[in-house]
Write a protein that holds these residues in place. Structure first.
Motif, PDB file in Angstrom:
ATOM      1  N   ASP A 175       0.812  -1.221   0.000  1.00 17.30           N
ATOM      2  CA  ASP A 175       0.000   0.000   0.000  1.00 17.30           C
ATOM      3  C   ASP A 175       0.843   1.267   0.000  1.00 17.30           C
ATOM      4  O   ASP A 175       0.295   2.375   0.011  1.00 17.30           O
TER       5      ASP A 175
ATOM      6  N   ASP B  13       0.417  -1.159 -10.982  1.00 21.66           N
ATOM      7  CA  ASP B  13      -0.521  -0.966 -12.085  1.00 21.66           C
ATOM      8  C   ASP B  13      -1.824  -1.686 -11.785  1.00 21.66           C
ATOM      9  O   ASP B  13      -2.005  -2.270 -10.709  1.00 21.66           O
ATOM     10  N   ALA B  14      -2.747  -1.657 -12.736  1.00 27.03           N
ATOM     11  CA  ALA B  14      -4.077  -2.237 -12.523  1.00 27.03           C
ATOM     12  C   ALA B  14      -4.026  -3.736 -12.286  1.00 27.03           C
ATOM     13  O   ALA B  14      -4.951  -4.315 -11.698  1.00 27.03           O
ATOM     14  N   ASN B  15      -2.944  -4.367 -12.722  1.00 28.27           N
ATOM     15  CA  ASN B  15      -2.798  -5.819 -12.532  1.00 28.27           C
ATOM     16  C   ASN B  15      -2.002  -6.170 -11.284  1.00 28.27           C
ATOM     17  O   ASN B  15      -1.698  -7.340 -11.052  1.00 28.27           O
ATOM     18  N   GLY B  16      -1.660  -5.152 -10.501  1.00 30.47           N
ATOM     19  CA  GLY B  16      -0.917  -5.403  -9.275  1.00 30.47           C
ATOM     20  C   GLY B  16       0.570  -5.551  -9.476  1.00 30.47           C
ATOM     21  O   GLY B  16       1.278  -6.000  -8.563  1.00 30.47           O
ATOM     22  N   ASN B  17       1.087  -5.152 -10.648  1.00 25.91           N
ATOM     23  CA  ASN B  17       2.512  -5.242 -10.922  1.00 25.91           C
ATOM     24  C   ASN B  17       3.232  -3.961 -10.484  1.00 25.91           C
ATOM     25  O   ASN B  17       2.687  -2.863 -10.603  1.00 25.91           O
TER      26      ASN B  17
ATOM     27  N   ASN C  15       3.710   2.174  -5.883  1.00 25.66           N
ATOM     28  CA  ASN C  15       2.812   2.352  -7.019  1.00 25.66           C
ATOM     29  C   ASN C  15       2.747   1.069  -7.839  1.00 25.66           C
ATOM     30  O   ASN C  15       3.777   0.553  -8.297  1.00 25.66           O
TER      31      ASN C  15
END
Length: 318
Positions: free
Chosen positions: A290, A295-299, A293
């Motif tokens: 948390d 991305d939308a895929n959690g990478n 940063n």
């Protein structure tokens, strides 16, 4: 490619213990020998072996049908007196790695260069090499310089994280490209094609130094040899699942993930873990995932520094 659940999980023999005690003086801890002294002795032993032995390079260069692609060492003598030594082989790579004596229980402030020797007999066909933070699929055999085996793996691939083993082994595997696979053999086993093949030679300062595993054939201050088949690896392994590839948790950039522990002072003595095993690297109660940063895929995308003080949020308790 996720390898955490692949095939056999290797429970590392390579976990280091505490300093041995002198049997003649109960309760008195005997400090390890000088790191610089042992490093010089070990390197001399390894170099002597490399200069007086060769491997079956002709079999690899002219592989006949049925050749098992196994490395074999032999002495340069008699009928083998004209063979090219391991030391003179173009396949041999040397790396210098600095080791602090404090890693081995000494407080003399020594930082000593150690030589790691890697024989890359055959490079794997898949471009890219694992880092010290990656999960790998390997087959290996461990021995002493006199040829005595202390650890022979099964013929099946084993899952090994390169930061969960002794340093010489982990850093040595970084030189190998891997192969194609896994290929199902139809009998419950798997195989690989075009994998990297080689051997790693390293001094005790990159191995167990004064603390060999109890009951093993390894003595204190003993150089080690590992024959390696490098089958596959998981690029950018995130060992603790905190969103950061483990290799990026080498805060001091010394190629050793096990001495990077940002919140060590606030962890209990018997519960201290380096950052690549820790899901809250600064122990501020906010998961590392948390505070970076993604991305939308959690990478992983980048580190975050909210207060602009030059310390990433996940390492900055305030």
């Amino acid at each position: 490619m996720k390898l955490k659940n692949a095939y056999l999980i290797f429970v590392a023999l390579f976990i280091l213990g505490s300093c041995k005690k002198d049997d003649d003086t109960p309760g008195e801890v005997v400090p390890p020998r000088l790191l610089s002294e042992v490093a010089a002795e070990d390197d001399a032993e390894i170099v002597t072996f490399l200069k007086t032995h060769f491997y079956n390079y002709e079999e690899f260069e002219n592989a006949a049908e049925g050749f098992d692609f196994k490395i074999k060492f032999d002495t340069i003598a008699g009928a083998n007196s004209t063979e090219e030594s391991l030391f003179d082989s173009s396949k041999l790579i040397t790396e210098t790695i600095s080791v602090a004596s404090s890693d081995w229980g000494r407080n003399d402030g020594e930082v000593v260069d150690h030589k790691l020797y890697v024989l890359v007999v055959r490079q794997g066909v898949i471009e890219g090499k694992p880092t010290i933070g990656d999960n790998t699929i390997l087959r290996y055999e461990g021995s002493l310089l006199n040829g005595k085996l202390f650890d022979g793996s099964s013929n099946q691939p084993l899952l090994i994280n390169l930061s969960g083993v002794v340093r010489g082994f982990g850093n040595g595997v970084e030189y190998f490209q891997t192969g194609m696979g896994p290929i199902e053999n139809g009998d419950g086993t798997v195989s690989y094609d075009g994998y990297g093949i080689g051997a790693i030679f390293f001094p005790s300062g990159l191995g167990y130094f004064s603390n060999p595993p109890a009951g093993s054939a390894i003595g204190s201050y003993t150089p080690l040899v590992f024959k390696i088949d490098a089958f596959a690896y998981e690029k950018d392994t995130d060992y603790d699942g905190d969103g950061i590839p483990s290799i990026l948790e080498d805060v001091n950039n010394d190629g050793n993930l096990n001495n990077d522990n940002t919140d060590e002072s606030s962890e209990p003595l018997n519960g201290r873990v380096p950052n690549h095993y820790d899901t809250d690297d600064d122990n501020d109660g906010i998961p590392t995932k948390d505070e970076i940063n993604l991305d939308a895929n959690g990478n992983f995308v980048s580190f975050r520094d909210t207060d602009k003080d030059g310390i990433p949020d996940h390492l900055d308790k305030d």
